[in-house]
Design a protein around this motif. Structure first.
Motif, short mmCIF file in Angstrom:
data_model
loop_
_atom_site.label_atom_id
_atom_site.label_comp_id
_atom_site.label_asym_id
_atom_site.label_seq_id
_atom_site.Cartn_x
_atom_site.Cartn_y
_atom_site.Cartn_z
N HIS A 88 -9.27 2.02 -3.87
CA HIS A 88 -9.01 0.75 -4.33
C HIS A 88 -10.28 -0.30 -3.73
O HIS A 88 -10.60 -1.08 -4.33
N PHE A 89 -10.70 0.52 -2.56
CA PHE A 89 -12.15 -0.41 -2.15
C PHE A 89 -13.31 -0.15 -3.13
O PHE A 89 -13.78 -1.16 -3.57
N LEU A 90 -13.09 0.90 -3.78
CA LEU A 90 -14.19 1.28 -4.65
C LEU A 90 -14.02 0.30 -6.18
O LEU A 90 -14.82 -0.19 -6.56
N ASN A 91 -12.78 0.06 -6.29
CA ASN A 91 -12.10 -0.70 -7.59
C ASN A 91 -12.86 -1.96 -7.13
O ASN A 91 -13.45 -2.57 -8.08
N SER A 92 -12.46 -2.39 -5.90
CA SER A 92 -12.92 -3.66 -5.61
C SER A 92 -14.45 -4.14 -5.86
O SER A 92 -14.99 -5.28 -6.14
N VAL A 93 -15.17 -3.12 -5.29
CA VAL A 93 -16.74 -2.94 -5.67
C VAL A 93 -17.21 -3.03 -7.26
O VAL A 93 -18.02 -3.86 -7.45
N LEU A 258 -2.38 -4.03 -2.35
CA LEU A 258 -1.47 -4.00 -1.08
C LEU A 258 -0.14 -4.25 -1.75
O LEU A 258 0.89 -3.83 -1.24
N ASN A 259 -0.17 -5.24 -2.51
CA ASN A 259 1.33 -5.66 -3.20
C ASN A 259 2.14 -4.37 -3.73
O ASN A 259 3.28 -4.20 -3.51
N VAL A 279 -7.84 -4.15 4.96
CA VAL A 279 -8.04 -5.12 3.57
C VAL A 279 -9.01 -6.29 4.23
O VAL A 279 -10.04 -6.48 3.50
N ALA A 280 -8.69 -6.82 5.29
CA ALA A 280 -9.12 -7.79 5.74
C ALA A 280 -10.55 -7.47 6.50
O ALA A 280 -11.47 -8.42 6.40
N SER B 150 -7.53 -13.44 1.87
CA SER B 150 -6.92 -14.02 0.60
C SER B 150 -5.54 -14.25 0.89
O SER B 150 -4.72 -13.89 2.05
N LEU B 151 -5.02 -15.05 0.23
CA LEU B 151 -3.77 -15.57 0.48
C LEU B 151 -2.42 -14.74 0.18
O LEU B 151 -1.49 -14.66 0.97
#
Lengths: 305, 321
Positions: A88-93, A258-259, A279-280, B150-151
């Motif tokens: 998921h971090f890779l997806n964000s990148v 996360l959701n 995540v933060a 993020s919210l």
């Protein structure tokens, strides 16, 4: 300013008059207490998450969350593995980097023309771009959703066979949305560049494109850096489009994944804490490393360069 | 999401521009005519490509939403079968759709709380930090740290406070309140967490504004015997008018766009209805109420356009001067 401020500054800078400092305290102490209290209050939820992320589930179950002890780093390992955080971090990148680069590129082109030339449509154009950034995304959802679903692409381009449920959809949407904001800020910044520069360039026979690429962009480096920091945090944090345009869980960027993971994490709050901290972390690192750029990005228009 | 994300223009900067601008103006017009063919193409492309992206992906979909709102399209079949049904969707929204009223109320409540709690608090912090007390950097950093999160993440972090069985608040108070689940509480829980994030943002904007206020103005007021509070409300605050308006507009638009946090909590049901979540719920997953969802989206669009116009008017006018 206020007497208390004058007293405070005087007391600090002029060693000979410590009395001034002693005379003002009551109001100042209230001020300090208020500010320190507020700061702790504001930091607390984050610190609480960090604190609990390092504690053992069994220990907190037995002693309650408002206890002390049972420290471990196991939660981070578990959260990382169960949440598939690497992917998921890779997806964000994959989503964030092209979006930021494209938005800055497109925005700087428009901003350059608006700042460099005095066309009649300049203001309207800038308005069109700036306003686009402020529209509620939900108001565009149906047509965009349908549009992305209708566009078929080869499978090597997107596994879903359409733009919907692909990284491309998110890159395109984020780019389009953020171009407006960047164009506005950059045009303000570019207007502060001395016009003689372009006159000289003109004399030297530099084409318009080279004036943009070789003169303007290098001079805009501070503004571009500030905007890049800001855009990275915003697009990394983007939630709505990722939630509605992606359908396969493995494509979600970390913020919206996360959701997806809520179910797994729900009962184990130590795990949830560790996941939240992870995540933060990237934005916090960016924020602390580039705090100045972040703040100046938010208020960039304020100084016009 | 998107974003609490807006540019702003400070009041005092407006003065630097005019002479340079008008002077530039006449010079530029001549120069445009002297552009060579290749330069002309470059200029056109540099405007056209970004404009196509923004118009094609933002403005056209926005217009399409408005058009769809007058149809009965259910999302199935081709667009050729779509029937125009006039304002029926809007009539239904207002008379025949129970979640709409609470959603509007919640959006308004959101706006009021941001306006009455978060904004003044942000201004207060800005004013205090602007005094440059010892450690003001620390206070500043602590207060705007949540702004970078993020919210959606804010929702998770506050879950650790709010949870009925494992949350800190219930543990400390010895209560059993389900803050996210109980419709009596959840909107307030969401608002509290949002304020936590919003205050730092407002503070940041006002800090920038305060730095721009001419110190001699304050001194003059003090000289005339005004106290601090008077100086702020009569001198400093009015001078920051553009920022005030911008913060006002941001607050309205962000309150209307509020979505992430609520969606994370329960997808906007059971006491957390918002217009934005209703639009989303009508479209994603179930492909049955496109026209109806578009009507809701159009309502959002119209409200935001009013405030976007105000915003542009303020910003562009500062630009012109």
């Amino acid at each position: 300013m206020s007497t208390s401020t004058i007293g405070g500054v005087g007391g600090r800078t002029v060693p000979g008059v410590p009395k001034a400092e002693r005379r003002t305290p009551p109001a100042r102490i209230v001020l300090y207490v208020f500010l320190i209290g507020a700061s702790i209050l504001w930091l607390f939820p984050l610190l609480w998450a960090v604190f609990n992320s390092f504690r053992d589930y069994g220990y907190t179950q037995a002693n309650g969350y408002a206890s002390f002890g049972g420290f471990t780093i196991k939660n981070y390992v578990n959260a990382w593995q169960q949440g598939d955080f690497g992917r998921h971090f890779l997806n964000s990148v994959i989503i964030t980097v092209p979006s930021v680069v494209l938005a800055l590129l497109l925005a700087s082109m428009v901003a350059f023309v608006v700042a460099r030339f005095n066309f009649k449509f300049n203001l309207a154009l800038l308005g069109l771009f700036t306003a686009a950034n402020l529209l509620p995304p939900q108001a565009l959802l149906i047509p965009l959703y349908r549009f992305f679903r209708a566009i078929e692409v080869p499978y090597w381009f997107s596994y879903s066979g359409t733009l919907l449920d692909s990284y491309w959809a998110l890159i395109i949407v984020n780019t389009a949305f953020q171009t407006g904001f960047c164009a506005f800020v950059l045009s303000n910044y570019m207007k502060t560049l001395p016009y003689e520069l372009y006159e000289a360039a003109q004399v030297d026979g530099l084409s318009v494109f080279k004036q943009y690429w070789k003169i303007t962009l290098p001079l805009c480096r501070p503004a571009l850096a500030a905007l890049a920091v800001l855009e990275i945090t915003w697009i990394y944090n983007e939630f709505f489009w990722a939630t509605v345009l992606l359908q396969s869980g493995d494509k979600f960027p970390i913020t919206s994944s996360l959701n997806n993971l809520k179910g797994q994490f729900f009962t184990d709050y130590n795990l949830l804490s560790a996941g939240s901290v992870l995540v933060a972390l990237p934005v916090l690192v960016v924020f602390f490393a580039l705090q100045k750029q972040f703040v100046s990005g938010l208020t960039l228009g304020a100084t016009k360069g | 999401m998107s974003s609490p994300d807006l540019p702003l223009v400070a009041p005092q900067t407006a003065h630097a521009a005019p002479s340079a601008g008008s002077h530039k103006g006449t010079g530029k017009k001549q120069r445009v005519r002297r552009l060579t063919g290749r330069d002309r193409v470059a200029v056109i492309l540099m405007v056209a490509i970004p404009t196509l992206v923004v118009v094609g992906l933002i403005w056209l979909p926005a217009i399409a939403s408005v058009l769809l709102s007058f149809t009965n399209w259910n999302g199935v079949g081709s667009l050729a079968d779509v029937k125009v049904i006039g304002v029926e969707n809007y009539t239904n929204v207002f008379t025949n759709y129970p979640p709409f009223k609470p959603a509007v109320e919640h959006n308004l409540l959101w706006l009021v709380v941001m306006f009455v709690v978060a904004t003044p608090l942000g201004i207060l912090f800005a004013v205090l930090i602007d005094k440059e007390l010892k450690g003001s950097r620390f206070y500043q950093t602590a207060l705007y740290l949540p702004v970078v999160l993020s919210l959606a993440l804010v929702g998770f972090i506050w879950q650790l406070m709010y949870s009925r069985d494992q949350g800190l608040i219930n543990a400390v108070l010895g209560t059993q309140i389900d803050f996210y689940g109980d419709p009596k509480w959840n909107i307030w829980a969401a608002l509290f967490a949002t304020c936590w994030k919003q205050v730092g943002y407002v503070m940041l904007l006002y800090l920038a504004g305060l730095k721009g206020v001419d110190a001699s103005l304050k001194e003059a007021a003090q000289m005339d015997g005004a106290n601090q509070v008077q100086t702020f409300f009569r001198i400093v605050f009015p001078v920051m008018r553009p920022i005030n308006i911008i913060v006002l507009v941001i607050t309205v638009i962000e309150s209307l766009r509020a979505f992430d946090l609520v969606w994370v909590i329960n997808q906007g049901r059971n006491g957390l209805e918002l217009i934005a979540t209703l639009v989303t719920a009508n479209i994603v997953g179930e492909a049955s109420r496109i026209g109806f969802g578009s009507a809701l989206a159009t309502i959002m669009l119209v409200i935001s356009l009013v405030f976007i116009s105000i915003y542009l008017w303020v910003v562009m006018r500062e630009d012109e001067r």
